[in-house]
Design a protein around this motif. Structure first.
Motif, PDB file in Angstrom:
ATOM      1  N   ARG A 114       0.838  -1.217   0.000  1.00  0.00           N
ATOM      2  CA  ARG A 114       0.000   0.000   0.000  1.00  0.00           C
ATOM      3  C   ARG A 114       0.867   1.260   0.000  1.00  0.00           C
ATOM      4  O   ARG A 114       0.561   2.253  -0.665  1.00  0.00           O
ATOM      5  CB  ARG A 114      -0.950  -0.021   1.190  1.00  0.00           C
ATOM      6  CG  ARG A 114      -2.097  -1.013   1.029  1.00  0.00           C
ATOM      7  CD  ARG A 114      -3.133  -0.852   2.132  1.00  0.00           C
ATOM      8  NE  ARG A 114      -2.635  -1.341   3.422  1.00  0.00           N
ATOM      9  CZ  ARG A 114      -2.757  -2.602   3.846  1.00  0.00           C
ATOM     10  NH1 ARG A 114      -3.350  -3.497   3.074  1.00  0.00           N
ATOM     11  NH2 ARG A 114      -2.291  -2.970   5.023  1.00  0.00           N
ATOM     12  N   ALA A 115       1.982   1.227   0.745  1.00  0.00           N
ATOM     13  CA  ALA A 115       2.860   2.396   0.826  1.00  0.00           C
ATOM     14  C   ALA A 115       3.512   2.678  -0.523  1.00  0.00           C
ATOM     15  O   ALA A 115       3.595   3.834  -0.963  1.00  0.00           O
ATOM     16  CB  ALA A 115       3.928   2.179   1.892  1.00  0.00           C
ATOM     17  N   ARG A 116       4.006   1.631  -1.188  1.00  0.00           N
ATOM     18  CA  ARG A 116       4.678   1.825  -2.471  1.00  0.00           C
ATOM     19  C   ARG A 116       3.682   2.274  -3.552  1.00  0.00           C
ATOM     20  O   ARG A 116       3.999   3.135  -4.383  1.00  0.00           O
ATOM     21  CB  ARG A 116       5.402   0.543  -2.888  1.00  0.00           C
ATOM     22  CG  ARG A 116       6.605   0.228  -2.004  1.00  0.00           C
ATOM     23  CD  ARG A 116       7.309  -1.042  -2.479  1.00  0.00           C
ATOM     24  NE  ARG A 116       8.421  -1.391  -1.597  1.00  0.00           N
ATOM     25  CZ  ARG A 116       9.664  -0.932  -1.729  1.00  0.00           C
ATOM     26  NH1 ARG A 116       9.938  -0.086  -2.710  1.00  0.00           N
ATOM     27  NH2 ARG A 116      10.615  -1.313  -0.885  1.00  0.00           N
ATOM     28  N   VAL A 117       2.495   1.690  -3.536  1.00  0.00           N
ATOM     29  CA  VAL A 117       1.464   2.092  -4.507  1.00  0.00           C
ATOM     30  C   VAL A 117       1.085   3.554  -4.296  1.00  0.00           C
ATOM     31  O   VAL A 117       0.998   4.338  -5.250  1.00  0.00           O
ATOM     32  CB  VAL A 117       0.221   1.184  -4.377  1.00  0.00           C
ATOM     33  CG1 VAL A 117      -0.980   1.791  -5.115  1.00  0.00           C
ATOM     34  CG2 VAL A 117       0.525  -0.209  -4.925  1.00  0.00           C
ATOM     35  N   HIS A 118       0.862   3.925  -3.041  1.00  0.00           N
ATOM     36  CA  HIS A 118       0.493   5.315  -2.734  1.00  0.00           C
ATOM     37  C   HIS A 118       1.591   6.281  -3.177  1.00  0.00           C
ATOM     38  O   HIS A 118       1.315   7.343  -3.754  1.00  0.00           O
ATOM     39  CB  HIS A 118       0.246   5.455  -1.229  1.00  0.00           C
ATOM     40  CG  HIS A 118      -0.077   6.858  -0.798  1.00  0.00           C
ATOM     41  ND1 HIS A 118      -1.294   7.447  -1.043  1.00  0.00           N
ATOM     42  CD2 HIS A 118       0.694   7.786  -0.157  1.00  0.00           C
ATOM     43  CE1 HIS A 118      -1.275   8.681  -0.559  1.00  0.00           C
ATOM     44  NE2 HIS A 118      -0.085   8.913  -0.019  1.00  0.00           N
ATOM     45  N   SER A 119       2.849   5.907  -2.929  1.00  0.00           N
ATOM     46  CA  SER A 119       3.971   6.774  -3.293  1.00  0.00           C
ATOM     47  C   SER A 119       4.056   6.957  -4.804  1.00  0.00           C
ATOM     48  O   SER A 119       4.221   8.081  -5.300  1.00  0.00           O
ATOM     49  CB  SER A 119       5.272   6.171  -2.763  1.00  0.00           C
ATOM     50  OG  SER A 119       6.374   6.936  -3.179  1.00  0.00           O
ATOM     51  N   MET A 120       3.950   5.869  -5.553  1.00  0.00           N
ATOM     52  CA  MET A 120       4.046   5.951  -7.012  1.00  0.00           C
ATOM     53  C   MET A 120       2.879   6.731  -7.618  1.00  0.00           C
ATOM     54  O   MET A 120       3.046   7.504  -8.565  1.00  0.00           O
ATOM     55  CB  MET A 120       4.085   4.546  -7.615  1.00  0.00           C
ATOM     56  CG  MET A 120       5.405   3.816  -7.419  1.00  0.00           C
ATOM     57  SD  MET A 120       6.791   4.583  -8.310  1.00  0.00           S
ATOM     58  CE  MET A 120       7.683   5.323  -6.945  1.00  0.00           C
ATOM     59  N   LEU A 121       1.672   6.546  -7.072  1.00  0.00           N
ATOM     60  CA  LEU A 121       0.509   7.273  -7.580  1.00  0.00           C
ATOM     61  C   LEU A 121       0.625   8.767  -7.289  1.00  0.00           C
ATOM     62  O   LEU A 121       0.208   9.605  -8.095  1.00  0.00           O
ATOM     63  CB  LEU A 121      -0.780   6.718  -6.971  1.00  0.00           C
ATOM     64  CG  LEU A 121      -1.232   5.368  -7.519  1.00  0.00           C
ATOM     65  CD1 LEU A 121      -2.424   4.843  -6.719  1.00  0.00           C
ATOM     66  CD2 LEU A 121      -1.601   5.469  -9.004  1.00  0.00           C
TER      67      LEU A 121
END
Length: 377
Positions: A114-121
């Motif tokens: 969730r953290a990596r997805v949020h960061s990339m988005l």
């Protein structure tokens, strides 16, 4: 704001179910592709903001899929997170050299995912915002370049006059009041304040018109913003507003209405601007005690609106040159304005997906006709 779109590419459907569960609390729109070929073929359909790409897949593996997607200019800015069971430095280097923006190891940890997805988005959204501002800047430059010849001369002769006249009225009135206030009675003071108020309202009207004009030019790249708003074309409201305005210039008996109502795909603010500009033009360029007819009719999916006057008319050449800061025969017919009204009305109608036309017989009559889409409930 619309949902952010994530494309998950994995040859194992069960892995999609796992990722869907991990991301279920976020408001993402998830799409699935079972192979690299399917993923590439579906890009235009899903329009992803982020791609979660499995490395180990039969056929085209994830690294090659990543390389091909990043080679397409349209999709270069879309972040790709590689989901991999590989953990050697050389394997991860291959992912990064193929253009991957990040990677996450299997088995996937929910918090990390969730953290990596949020960061990339978030990075993708920042990129999109920068691109949007860049397009606005480009449109502004193109607008200024394309209108430069029109602005030259006309700005100096019309806009400066229209700004200076009310400003001088306000400043002059204030100066007189400052010099002679003690010697004036209340009636004289009220009269002079009325002059200042009239000049201020004229300046306010000009400023609002100019701001709408610039707003429309800068919105040209996103016409959907104009058409996405709706309002009621109300005969009662329109007649009341126009009669009140005509009465202020002693022409309330000159207006004739034949209005059919509809819900239309233009905001109330822009609708008001269109109607006011068309009728204001008709009143300015026709004589008192000559009729002005405002009519509307629903035909199919469009509302047809026309304003007809028996005024001084326009030549074909003048109609072809309708634009901002262009008022025709100003030396012969001194009128307030900078020729922006018809340009504003035309721009709004065209951005809303409608059509705008002028027919005229010089020194006899003019009819301005427009169509705008209606909205069915």
């Amino acid at each position: 704001m619309s949902q952010l779109s994530i494309l998950i590419v994995d040859d194992e459907p069960d892995n999609f179910d796992v990722l869907e569960t991990l991301l279920s609390e976020q408001d993402y729109q998830l799409h699935y592709a079972a192979s690299g070929q399917d993923a590439i073929a579906s890009l235009d359909t899903f329009n992803p903001d982020l791609i979660l790409l499995d490395v180990m897949m039969p056929g085209i593996d994830g690294i090659e899929v990543c390389r091909r997607i990043k080679a397409m200019s349209k999709w270069q800015a879309v972040p790709i997170i590689m989901v991999t069971a590989l953990n050697s430095k050389s394997d991860l280097a291959h992912c990064l050299s193929a253009g991957a923006d990040d990677f996450i190891s299997k088995p996937v940890n929910g918090i990390e995912m969730r953290a990596r997805v949020h960061s990339m988005l978030r990075i993708k959204q920042q990129y999109d915002n920068i691109q949007s501002l860049s397009r606005i800047q480009e449109n502004t430059i193109e607008f200024l370049e394309s209108n430069l010849n029109e602005l030259r001369g006309n700005l100096a002769s019309s806009l400066s006059h229209e700004l200076n006249t009310p400003l001088n009225g306000i400043l002059g009135t204030i100066g007189l009041l400052g010099d002679d206030l003690e010697e004036m009675d209340v009636t004289e003071i009220r009269e002079m304040l009325g002059w200042a108020d009239q000049s201020a309202r004229r300046l306010e009207k000009l400023t609002k018109k100019f701001l709408i004009y610039l707003e429309l030019e800068l919105s040209a790249s996103r016409p959907e913003k104009i058409a996405s708003v709706r309002s009621k074309f109300s005969a009662t409201t329109i007649e009341a507003g126009l009669k009140s305005y005509a009465e202020s210039i002693n022409r309330s008996n000159d207006l004739i209405f034949a209005l059919e109502e509809a819900e239309i795909a233009i905001s109330e603010r822009y609708l008001s601007a269109i109607i006011y500009e068309l009728v204001d033009n008709a009143l300015k360029f026709s004589l008192p005690e000559t009729t002005i007819k405002i009519s509307s009719q629903v035909v199919g999916e469009m509302l047809h609106l026309s304003v007809h006057d028996l005024g001084r008319g326009m030549t074909e050449e003048q109609i072809a040159k309708v634009g901002a800061f262009m008022q025709f025969e100003r030396k012969s017919y001194e009128q307030q304005g900078i020729g922006m009204g018809l340009k504003i009305a035309k721009k709004i109608v065209e951005l809303a997906g409608g059509e705008f036309s002028i027919t005229s017989v010089y020194q006899q009559e003019t009819t301005v006709t427009l169509t705008v889409p209606i909205v069915r409930n």
